[in-house]
Design an enzyme around this catalytic site. Structure first.
Site, short mmCIF file in Angstrom:
data_model
loop_
_atom_site.label_atom_id
_atom_site.label_comp_id
_atom_site.label_asym_id
_atom_site.label_seq_id
_atom_site.Cartn_x
_atom_site.Cartn_y
_atom_site.Cartn_z
N GLU A 1 -9.70 -10.70 -7.57
CA GLU A 1 -8.73 -9.62 -7.38
C GLU A 1 -7.53 -9.79 -8.31
O GLU A 1 -6.99 -8.79 -8.80
CB GLU A 1 -8.29 -9.57 -5.91
CG GLU A 1 -9.42 -9.12 -5.00
CD GLU A 1 -9.05 -9.12 -3.53
OE1 GLU A 1 -9.92 -8.77 -2.71
OE2 GLU A 1 -7.90 -9.47 -3.18
N THR B 1 -5.27 -6.83 10.89
CA THR B 1 -5.57 -5.56 10.22
C THR B 1 -5.03 -4.37 11.01
O THR B 1 -4.41 -3.47 10.46
CB THR B 1 -7.10 -5.41 10.04
OG1 THR B 1 -7.60 -6.60 9.43
CG2 THR B 1 -7.44 -4.21 9.19
N ARG C 1 2.60 -6.17 9.37
CA ARG C 1 1.87 -5.05 9.96
C ARG C 1 2.44 -4.67 11.33
O ARG C 1 2.49 -3.49 11.68
CB ARG C 1 0.38 -5.37 10.01
CG ARG C 1 -0.27 -5.20 8.62
CD ARG C 1 -1.62 -5.84 8.54
NE ARG C 1 -2.34 -5.46 7.32
CZ ARG C 1 -3.44 -6.07 6.91
NH1 ARG C 1 -3.95 -7.08 7.60
NH2 ARG C 1 -4.03 -5.68 5.80
N ARG D 1 -1.96 -14.12 4.88
CA ARG D 1 -2.61 -13.37 5.95
C ARG D 1 -1.86 -13.53 7.27
O ARG D 1 -1.83 -12.61 8.10
CB ARG D 1 -4.09 -13.73 6.04
CG ARG D 1 -4.84 -13.25 4.77
CD ARG D 1 -6.32 -13.50 4.82
NE ARG D 1 -7.04 -12.66 5.75
CZ ARG D 1 -7.48 -11.43 5.49
NH1 ARG D 1 -7.26 -10.86 4.32
NH2 ARG D 1 -8.15 -10.74 6.40
N PHE E 1 -15.34 4.03 6.76
CA PHE E 1 -13.99 4.44 6.36
C PHE E 1 -13.76 4.33 4.85
O PHE E 1 -12.63 4.52 4.38
CB PHE E 1 -12.94 3.61 7.11
CG PHE E 1 -13.10 2.11 6.96
CD1 PHE E 1 -12.65 1.46 5.81
CD2 PHE E 1 -13.72 1.36 7.95
CE1 PHE E 1 -12.81 0.09 5.66
CE2 PHE E 1 -13.87 -0.02 7.80
CZ PHE E 1 -13.42 -0.65 6.65
N ASN F 1 -2.06 0.39 6.71
CA ASN F 1 -1.51 -0.85 7.28
C ASN F 1 -0.66 -1.65 6.28
O ASN F 1 -0.56 -2.87 6.38
CB ASN F 1 -2.63 -1.69 7.91
CG ASN F 1 -3.69 -2.08 6.92
OD1 ASN F 1 -3.62 -1.73 5.75
ND2 ASN F 1 -4.68 -2.83 7.38
N LYS G 1 0.81 -1.22 0.00
CA LYS G 1 0.00 0.00 0.00
C LYS G 1 0.85 1.28 0.00
O LYS G 1 2.06 1.23 0.27
CB LYS G 1 -0.94 -0.03 1.22
CG LYS G 1 -1.98 -1.16 1.17
CD LYS G 1 -2.94 -1.08 2.35
CE LYS G 1 -4.01 -2.15 2.28
NZ LYS G 1 -4.98 -2.05 3.41
P1 GTP Z 1 -7.13 -6.01 3.47
O1 GTP Z 1 -6.14 -7.11 3.25
O2 GTP Z 1 -6.58 -4.65 3.07
O3 GTP Z 1 -8.48 -6.30 2.89
O4 GTP Z 1 -7.26 -5.93 5.05
P2 GTP Z 1 -8.12 -6.83 6.02
O5 GTP Z 1 -8.81 -7.92 5.28
O6 GTP Z 1 -7.21 -7.18 7.14
O7 GTP Z 1 -9.18 -5.77 6.53
P3 GTP Z 1 -10.65 -5.42 5.97
O8 GTP Z 1 -10.93 -6.16 4.70
O9 GTP Z 1 -11.60 -5.53 7.10
O10 GTP Z 1 -10.49 -3.87 5.64
C1 GTP Z 1 -9.93 -3.46 4.41
C2 GTP Z 1 -9.01 -2.30 4.65
O11 GTP Z 1 -9.76 -1.18 5.06
C3 GTP Z 1 -7.97 -2.49 5.77
O12 GTP Z 1 -6.81 -3.17 5.37
C4 GTP Z 1 -7.66 -1.05 6.14
O13 GTP Z 1 -6.73 -0.47 5.23
C5 GTP Z 1 -9.02 -0.38 5.96
N1 GTP Z 1 -9.72 -0.30 7.25
C6 GTP Z 1 -10.29 -1.32 7.94
N2 GTP Z 1 -10.83 -0.87 9.10
C7 GTP Z 1 -10.58 0.48 9.12
C8 GTP Z 1 -10.88 1.51 10.04
O14 GTP Z 1 -11.47 1.30 11.09
N3 GTP Z 1 -10.45 2.77 9.70
C9 GTP Z 1 -9.78 3.04 8.53
N4 GTP Z 1 -9.40 4.29 8.24
N5 GTP Z 1 -9.49 2.08 7.65
C10 GTP Z 1 -9.87 0.82 7.94
MG MG Z 2 -9.98 -7.64 3.51
#
Ligand code: GTP
Ligand code: MG
Length: 138
Positions: free
Chosen positions: A126, A91, A102, A85, A57, A112, A9
């Site tokens: 994807e 996350t 992370r 993962r 968000f 992150n 990212k």
């Molecule tokens: P990804 O691999 O990026 O999909 O992460 P994830 O699967 O661990 O998390 P999720 O799919 O729930 O959320 C997708 C992305 O949204 C996260 O990786 C973060 O970058 C963002 N995100 C999730 N929760 C929050 C939050 O509470 N605040 C903000 N600003 N961003 C968030």
């Molecule tokens: Mg995700």
């Protein structure tokens, strides 16, 4: 053998962490079988993260993902989706296990450092979003 879509990212490309993050994938047993550096528009980021459209968000996430280049990649290996993962960590970096990407590099729950697909169906979608078959070399 499985494949997953990974994104390094903007917070990480800005800090020049691409190589350190790729070392974590390789040390974790994953092979980088496709990779490119691109700059997403906010619209493209919104399309990629459409599943999160209703989340509070979402706008912030799309702004962030289009704020600097990203490195999109296909990672291959035994149980690549789950393995990736594990290598990424939780996350929220505050909850991420020591040694994970992370835990070591992420700045906040939003910024992150990496994305990884969460299931075989989303991985296939994807990967197809960013790569054509000819760009993936196992
Ligand atoms: P990804 O691999 O990026 O999909 O992460 P994830 O699967 O661990 O998390 P999720 O799919 O729930 O959320 C997708 C992305 O949204 C996260 O990786 C973060 O970058 C963002 N995100 C999730 N929760 C929050 C939050 O509470 N605040 C903000 N600003 N961003 C968030
Ligand atoms: Mg995700």
């Amino acid at each position: 053998i499985e494949r997953t879509l990974s994104i390094i990212k903007p917070d990480a490309t800005r800090r020049n962490l691409t190589g350190k993050i790729n070392a974590k994938f390789e040390e974790g047993g994953l092979r980088i079988v496709a990779q490119k550096r691109i700059r997403l528009t906010k619209e493209q980021a919104g399309q990629f993260y459409a599943v999160h459209k209703e989340r509070p968000f979402y706008d912030e996430l799309c702004e962030f993902m289009s704020s600097a280049p990203v490195v999109v990649q296909v990672l291959e290996g035994e149980n690549a989706i789950a393995r990736n993962r594990e290598i990424m960590g939780a996350t929220n970096p505050a909850d991420a296990a020591p040694g994970t990407i992370r835990a070591e590099f992420a700045e906040s729950v939003g910024e992150n450092s990496v994305h990884g697909s969460d299931a075989p169906e989303t991985a296939a979608q994807e990967i197809a979003f960013f790569f054509s078959g000819i760009e993936i070399v196992g």
